[in-house]
Design a protein around this motif. Structure first.
Motif, PDB file in Angstrom:
ATOM      1  N   PHE A 194       4.251  -1.565 -13.821  1.00  0.00           N
ATOM      2  CA  PHE A 194       5.240  -0.611 -13.315  1.00  0.00           C
ATOM      3  C   PHE A 194       5.486  -0.779 -11.817  1.00  0.00           C
ATOM      4  CE2 PHE A 194       4.143   1.675 -17.278  1.00  0.00           C
ATOM      5  CZ  PHE A 194       5.431   1.796 -17.786  1.00  0.00           C
ATOM      6  N   THR A 195       4.489  -1.230 -11.067  1.00  0.00           N
ATOM      7  CA  THR A 195       4.713  -1.504  -9.643  1.00  0.00           C
ATOM      8  C   THR A 195       5.709  -2.642  -9.475  1.00  0.00           C
ATOM      9  OG1 THR A 195       2.478  -0.767  -9.045  1.00  0.00           O
ATOM     10  CG2 THR A 195       3.626  -2.178  -7.467  1.00  0.00           C
ATOM     11  N   GLN A 196       5.528  -3.713 -10.246  1.00  0.00           N
ATOM     12  CA  GLN A 196       6.454  -4.844 -10.162  1.00  0.00           C
ATOM     13  C   GLN A 196       7.844  -4.454 -10.660  1.00  0.00           C
ATOM     14  OE1 GLN A 196       5.103  -8.376 -12.200  1.00  0.00           O
ATOM     15  NE2 GLN A 196       7.089  -9.398 -12.044  1.00  0.00           N
TER      16      GLN A 196
ATOM     17  N   VAL B 227       0.834  -1.203   0.000  1.00  0.00           N
ATOM     18  CA  VAL B 227       0.000   0.000   0.000  1.00  0.00           C
ATOM     19  C   VAL B 227       0.872   1.258   0.000  1.00  0.00           C
ATOM     20  CG1 VAL B 227      -1.716   1.316   1.290  1.00  0.00           C
ATOM     21  CG2 VAL B 227      -1.922  -1.172   1.139  1.00  0.00           C
ATOM     22  N   VAL B 228       1.839   1.309   0.906  1.00  0.00           N
ATOM     23  CA  VAL B 228       2.737   2.470   0.992  1.00  0.00           C
ATOM     24  C   VAL B 228       3.574   2.589  -0.276  1.00  0.00           C
ATOM     25  CG1 VAL B 228       4.691   3.484   2.230  1.00  0.00           C
ATOM     26  CG2 VAL B 228       2.832   2.402   3.507  1.00  0.00           C
ATOM     27  N   PHE B 229       4.068   1.448  -0.767  1.00  0.00           N
ATOM     28  CA  PHE B 229       4.916   1.463  -1.962  1.00  0.00           C
ATOM     29  C   PHE B 229       4.178   2.073  -3.146  1.00  0.00           C
ATOM     30  CE2 PHE B 229       6.797  -0.559  -5.750  1.00  0.00           C
ATOM     31  CZ  PHE B 229       8.113  -0.179  -5.576  1.00  0.00           C
ATOM     32  N   LYS B 230       2.950   1.637  -3.376  1.00  0.00           N
ATOM     33  CA  LYS B 230       2.160   2.150  -4.494  1.00  0.00           C
ATOM     34  C   LYS B 230       1.849   3.642  -4.305  1.00  0.00           C
ATOM     35  CE  LYS B 230      -0.663  -0.793  -6.156  1.00  0.00           C
ATOM     36  NZ  LYS B 230      -1.815  -1.697  -6.380  1.00  0.00           N
ATOM     37  N   GLU B 231       1.587   4.045  -3.063  1.00  0.00           N
ATOM     38  CA  GLU B 231       1.307   5.450  -2.750  1.00  0.00           C
ATOM     39  C   GLU B 231       2.496   6.328  -3.127  1.00  0.00           C
ATOM     40  OE1 GLU B 231       1.328   7.809   1.410  1.00  0.00           O
ATOM     41  OE2 GLU B 231      -0.143   6.185   1.311  1.00  0.00           O
ATOM     42  N   LYS B 232       3.707   5.868  -2.812  1.00  0.00           N
ATOM     43  CA  LYS B 232       4.921   6.638  -3.121  1.00  0.00           C
ATOM     44  C   LYS B 232       5.172   6.691  -4.625  1.00  0.00           C
ATOM     45  CE  LYS B 232       5.268   7.396   1.099  1.00  0.00           C
ATOM     46  NZ  LYS B 232       4.787   8.712   1.569  1.00  0.00           N
ATOM     47  N   LEU B 233       4.832   5.624  -5.337  1.00  0.00           N
ATOM     48  CA  LEU B 233       5.000   5.617  -6.795  1.00  0.00           C
ATOM     49  C   LEU B 233       4.111   6.675  -7.440  1.00  0.00           C
ATOM     50  CD1 LEU B 233       5.273   1.854  -7.847  1.00  0.00           C
ATOM     51  CD2 LEU B 233       7.085   3.466  -7.247  1.00  0.00           C
TER      52      LEU B 233
END
Length: 436
Positions: free
Chosen positions: A350-352, A326-332
């Protein structure tokens, strides 16, 4: 090395030179297709890369300026460019054909108002170091040995037109497209314009010297504003070898370790304390003194890091955030790697992709000390770059990803990692950047 009596200044001349270079590249491809019939694809491709690198570099070095600077920037990312290009383009960092002595004297008088022989007690019209935007001469005044950097004629005026010519190549190479792509080219143009203002460079240089003089084994020249102008820059002459020359020797590991620590501390202090960083970390901008101190030069390219970018960028260097979907995607999204118009496929892809990239690239930050002589780590980075460059799914998507600030921050870290690997520094104290 042969000197140059004049540099093409007009848009027509510079465009004509690049067209000629393009024609040579076209011939190289014809040779490549013929060679494939009689040899392996690998041999044919290697020969093509060597021939193209030679012809493109020969064309750019006659133009100097921003066209050659782009080649220098590309040579720093060894994970993207074929080795033949890296080897040839890296020459633009500190070894290109200089201006002839006659042109040097005319250029100096134009920019300073007086002959260099009237300004200095002694001035050597033959340069000792020529790069993409300017070249360096040795001089004496009041018993001090000085380095005088003279900017090539017409560099500032040709930046916009040069980038317009290079833009189609960059779009094809890096898959940049979409209505927002101009923000990246504008960022590069703005930084190149700053690099042509030597008054700004003097100011930035003195600021960095004052802020970073506490770092062990790190030295700087003294700068002389009264002997400088917008296109002329005068500083102390510093004795030492370029970093690439130094690392070619069989050096004591203790020296390599403390030089690497000085380099790492220098960059971490700038990034995390000053929020402004020397975004041009290539071997030509560093010397190693006879006493084995690191000497930092050339602060024309400085990148200010706004908090809106700094905070999410380094939050992704935190292992907990990397492993929190959740945090990772938010920062992206904050960093514009993911964009509101992305569909499910783009978000997943792009997340992966960036999780794999950042997990590897931030590996040093997860440890108290790091071994930058670790070939496995750098081979992984190279392999990952090669993987993404061949990814057919990525080519079908809009490669226009990320904040404009990525351009010079990524350039800084790619350059820093490459220099650290060249030094083969071990047990480098990474420091917890949260506490800096």
């Amino acid at each position: 090395m042969n000197s140059i009596d004049r540099i093409p200044i007009s848009k027509v001349e510079r465009a004509s030179n690049l067209v000629q270079t393009g024609a040579k590249v076209g011939v190289n491809y014809l040779k490549y297709y013929g060679k494939k019939l009689t040899s392996s694809e690998t041999d044919a491709r290697t020969k093509l890369n060597q021939d193209n690198a030679e012809d493109i570099y020969d064309g750019l070095k006659k133009l100097k300026g921003s066209a050659l600077k782009v080649a220098q920037m590309l040579s720093m990312d060894k994970s993207i460019m074929p080795q033949a290009y890296v080897e040839k383009f890296s020459l633009s960092q500190f070894s290109v054909p200089p201006l002839s002595p006659a042109l040097v004297l005319r250029t100096f008088k134009k920019y300073f108002g007086n002959s260099p022989h009237d300004v200095f007690d002694r001035f050597e019209a033959q340069s000792v170091n020529a790069a993409s935007i300017g070249q360096v001469h040795k001089a004496m005044k009041n018993g001090k040995t000085l380095a005088v950097k003279i900017q090539y004629p017409g560099v500032a005026n040709s930046i916009g037109s040069d980038l317009a010519l290079v833009k189609p190549i960059a779009i094809k190479m890096f898959n940049i497209r979409g209505k927002d792509s101009d923000k990246y080219f504008q960022e590069v143009e703005n930084k190149l314009m700053e690099e042509t203002n030597y008054n700004l460079e003097i100011e930035q240089s003195m600021e960095i010297v004052a802020a970073c003089k506490h770092i062990d084994y790190l030295k700087f020249p003294t700068y002389y504003p009264k002997l400088s102008s917008e296109k002329i820059l005068t500083m102390d002459w510093m004795n030492g070898e370029h970093l690439s020359e130094f690392t070619a020797h069989d050096n004591d590991q203790k020296d390599l370790n403390h030089l690497g620590q000085a380099l790492w501390d220098f960059y971490m202090f700038q990034i995390h304390t000053l929020k402004k960083v020397h975004a041009d970390p290539h071997p030509g901008n560093f010397l190693v003194s006879p006493e084995k101190d690191l000497i930092a030069l050339d602060f024309g390219c400085m990148k200010t890091i706004p908090d809106s970018f700094y905070i999410p960028y380094f939050e992704l260097a935190d292992e907990d955030n990397l492993n929190n979907p959740v945090v990772f995607k938010e920062k992206l999204f904050e960093l514009e790697i993911l964009i509101p118009t992305d569909g499910k496929n783009e978000i997943e892809f792009f997340t992966q992709m960036f999780h794999e990239l950042l997990s590897l690239f931030t590996e040093p930050f997860q440890q108290e000390t790091f071994d930058f002589s670790n070939k496995v780590f750098f081979q992984k980075i190279s392999n990952l770059g090669e993987k993404f460059s061949k990814d057919t799914a990525l080519r079908k998507m809009n490669g226009n990803r990320g904040s404009k600030h990525f351009i010079y921050m990524n350039r800084t870290f790619f350059g820093l990692y490459n220099l650290m690997f060249d030094l083969k520094s071990k047990n480098v104290k990474i420091n917890n950047f949260k506490n800096l």
